[in-house]
Scaffold this active site. Structure first.
Site, PDB file in Angstrom:
ATOM      1  N   LYS A   1       8.142 -60.564  58.972  1.00 36.21           N
ATOM      2  CA  LYS A   1       8.199 -60.049  57.610  1.00 36.21           C
ATOM      3  C   LYS A   1       8.364 -58.521  57.695  1.00 36.21           C
ATOM      4  CE  LYS A   1       4.740 -63.495  56.203  1.00 36.21           C
ATOM      5  NZ  LYS A   1       3.351 -63.730  55.795  1.00 36.21           N
TER       6      LYS A   1
ATOM      7  N   LYS B   1      -1.640 -55.041  58.127  1.00 38.03           N
ATOM      8  CA  LYS B   1      -1.660 -56.303  57.365  1.00 38.03           C
ATOM      9  C   LYS B   1      -0.257 -56.890  57.257  1.00 38.03           C
ATOM     10  CE  LYS B   1      -5.906 -55.910  54.826  1.00 38.03           C
ATOM     11  NZ  LYS B   1      -6.582 -55.748  53.541  1.00 38.03           N
TER      12      LYS B   1
ATOM     13  N   ASP C   1       0.753 -67.318  52.378  1.00 39.78           N
ATOM     14  CA  ASP C   1       0.380 -66.485  53.505  1.00 39.78           C
ATOM     15  C   ASP C   1      -1.062 -66.885  53.851  1.00 39.78           C
ATOM     16  OD1 ASP C   1       0.330 -64.259  55.336  1.00 39.78           O
ATOM     17  OD2 ASP C   1      -0.885 -63.202  53.855  1.00 39.78           O
ATOM     18  N   LEU C   2      -1.514 -66.607  55.053  1.00 39.96           N
ATOM     19  CA  LEU C   2      -2.866 -67.029  55.443  1.00 39.96           C
ATOM     20  C   LEU C   2      -3.878 -65.882  55.342  1.00 39.96           C
ATOM     21  CD1 LEU C   2      -4.772 -69.168  56.695  1.00 39.96           C
ATOM     22  CD2 LEU C   2      -3.986 -68.410  58.939  1.00 39.96           C
ATOM     23  N   ASP C   3      -3.664 -64.862  56.187  1.00 39.59           N
ATOM     24  CA  ASP C   3      -4.635 -63.766  56.281  1.00 39.59           C
ATOM     25  C   ASP C   3      -4.612 -62.934  54.999  1.00 39.59           C
ATOM     26  OD1 ASP C   3      -5.201 -64.547  58.887  1.00 39.59           O
ATOM     27  OD2 ASP C   3      -3.590 -63.337  59.718  1.00 39.59           O
TER      28      ASP C   3
ATOM     29  N   SER D   1       2.957 -67.751  57.708  1.00 33.85           N
ATOM     30  CA  SER D   1       2.126 -66.657  58.231  1.00 33.85           C
ATOM     31  C   SER D   1       2.739 -66.020  59.466  1.00 33.85           C
ATOM     32  CB  SER D   1       0.746 -67.220  58.593  1.00 33.85           C
ATOM     33  OG  SER D   1       0.011 -66.300  59.369  1.00 33.85           O
ATOM     34  N   ALA D   2       2.483 -64.732  59.658  1.00 36.23           N
ATOM     35  CA  ALA D   2       2.950 -64.036  60.859  1.00 36.23           C
ATOM     36  C   ALA D   2       2.047 -64.315  62.057  1.00 36.23           C
ATOM     37  CB  ALA D   2       2.976 -62.528  60.594  1.00 36.23           C
TER      38      ALA D   2
ATOM     39  N   GLU E   1       1.093 -63.870  48.548  1.00 37.49           N
ATOM     40  CA  GLU E   1       1.070 -62.846  49.601  1.00 37.49           C
ATOM     41  C   GLU E   1       0.114 -61.709  49.272  1.00 37.49           C
ATOM     42  OE1 GLU E   1       1.768 -61.408  52.328  1.00 37.49           O
ATOM     43  OE2 GLU E   1       3.110 -62.819  53.289  1.00 37.49           O
ATOM     44  N   ASP E   2      -0.514 -61.132  50.296  1.00 36.94           N
ATOM     45  CA  ASP E   2      -1.372 -59.958  50.065  1.00 36.94           C
ATOM     46  C   ASP E   2      -0.795 -58.693  50.706  1.00 36.94           C
ATOM     47  OD1 ASP E   2      -1.867 -60.754  52.770  1.00 36.94           O
ATOM     48  OD2 ASP E   2      -3.626 -59.456  52.740  1.00 36.94           O
TER      49      ASP E   2
ATOM     50  N   THR F   1      -9.196 -62.587  57.592  1.00 39.97           N
ATOM     51  CA  THR F   1      -9.318 -62.338  59.030  1.00 39.97           C
ATOM     52  C   THR F   1      -9.047 -60.875  59.373  1.00 39.97           C
ATOM     53  OG1 THR F   1      -7.101 -63.208  59.135  1.00 39.97           O
ATOM     54  CG2 THR F   1      -8.839 -64.644  59.936  1.00 39.97           C
TER      55      THR F   1
HETATM   56  C1  G6P Z   1      -1.117 -61.709  59.973  1.00 43.89           C
HETATM   57  C2  G6P Z   1      -2.060 -60.544  59.778  1.00 43.89           C
HETATM   58  C3  G6P Z   1      -1.706 -59.396  60.684  1.00 43.89           C
HETATM   59  C4  G6P Z   1      -1.602 -59.883  62.126  1.00 43.89           C
HETATM   60  C5  G6P Z   1      -0.565 -60.978  62.232  1.00 43.89           C
HETATM   61  C6  G6P Z   1      -0.445 -61.531  63.644  1.00 43.89           C
HETATM   62  O1  G6P Z   1       0.081 -61.436  59.360  1.00 43.89           O
HETATM   63  O2  G6P Z   1      -2.026 -60.088  58.432  1.00 43.89           O
HETATM   64  O3  G6P Z   1      -2.668 -58.383  60.567  1.00 43.89           O
HETATM   65  O4  G6P Z   1      -1.270 -58.818  62.993  1.00 43.89           O
HETATM   66  O5  G6P Z   1      -0.919 -62.028  61.349  1.00 43.89           O
HETATM   67  O6  G6P Z   1      -1.615 -62.234  63.965  1.00 43.89           O
HETATM   68  P1  G6P Z   1      -1.950 -62.897  65.373  1.00 43.89           P
HETATM   69  O7  G6P Z   1      -3.048 -63.862  65.049  1.00 43.89           O
HETATM   70  O8  G6P Z   1      -0.709 -63.575  65.853  1.00 43.89           O
HETATM   71  O9  G6P Z   1      -2.364 -61.799  66.281  1.00 43.89           O
HETATM   72 MG    MG Z   2      -1.630 -61.542  54.660  1.00 40.76          MG
END
Ligand code: G6P
Ligand code: MG
Length: 223
Positions: free
Chosen positions: A145, A45, A9-11, A114-115, A169-170, A17
């Site tokens: 997810k 998140k 996962d990224l964020d 990542s989402a 994942e967080d 972020t």
């Molecule tokens: C990640 C973050 C979420 C965020 C989602 C979409 O999963 O944890 O908090 O809403 O990405 O991010 P974006 O950059 O597409 O707005």
């Molecule tokens: Mg995350």
């Protein structure tokens, strides 16, 4: 060693972020006239951008037309990107670079799951984009997810069976997605919040040196 792969996962795992999402969402809540706290931000998140707006509007008990929602989704993202465009490699979370170096040394490939639709840009900002053999982001999935789609596409990019993939994942929704994909889930953050994960660490600096060669290999291949 038998072949395994990793999906990150990224964020909240590689970079933080969430603080920038918070500032941008809070600005929108201020504009709409209600309070949006850091505790509220926790609910967003791992959640997609569209779903995040719905949760935010529920918190403020605000009803909007679809047109207005579209407008705010765009303005929130523009605001968020102002922070992202200032990011650099110094914002990579502790332990992440060392973990990628270790995986490279072991010949274990990794992809992103990542989402975020901004994931490629964020990885480029922190100079990590070229290290991933594949990127699965919010643009490549139809189901968010906790649906396992993002990780199952990741396994295809790794050319591995889902049960040979390890997910970092967080977010609760992300751990659930990894478990539903039949992968090994590693929860990064609060152990009580991520209690469904197969393994838990507070952050990436805590991953033991023999984690992939011993712990994971035994869990996957020694029945
Ligand atoms: C990640 C973050 C979420 C965020 C989602 C979409 O999963 O944890 O908090 O809403 O990405 O991010 P974006 O950059 O597409 O707005
Ligand atoms: Mg995350």
């Amino acid at each position: 060693m038998n072949k395994i792969g990793v999906i990150f996962d990224l964020d909240g795992v590689i970079v933080d972020t969430a603080k920038y999402h918070f500032l941008a969402w809070k600005d929108l809540a201020d504009h709409l006239g209600f309070e949006f706290t850091e505790a509220h931000n926790e609910l967003l998140k791992g959640v997609s951008r569209v779903r995040s707006l719905e949760i935010l509007l529920d918190i403020g008990k605000v009803k909007l037309t679809d047109e207005k929602k579209q407008e705010f989704l765009i303005s929130k993202n523009e605001h968020y990107l102002q922070y992202i465009n200032k990011m650099g490699p110094e914002e990579i979370l502790p332990g992440a670079t060392e973990l990628l170096d270790n995986l490279d040394k072991l010949g274990i490939q990794y992809v992103l799951g990542s989402a975020s639709k901004n994931a490629p840009l964020i990885l480029k900002q922190v100079n990590l984009y070229d290290r991933f053999v594949g990127i699965v982001d919010g643009n490549s999935v139809s189901k968010a997810k906790p649906d396992p789609e993002v990780f199952l596409i990741g396994a295809k990019k790794l050319k591995l069976k889902p049960e040979h993939c390890v997910v970092f994942e967080d977010a609760i929704a992300g751990v659930e997605a990894a478990n539903r994909a039949n992968m090994i889930s590693i929860g990064i953050g609060d152990k009580n919040t991520l209690s469904e994960a197969d393994f838990n660490f507070n952050n990436l600096t805590e991953i033991p040196g023999d984690f992939f060669t011993k712990v994971i290999s035994e869990k996957i291949f020694v029945k």
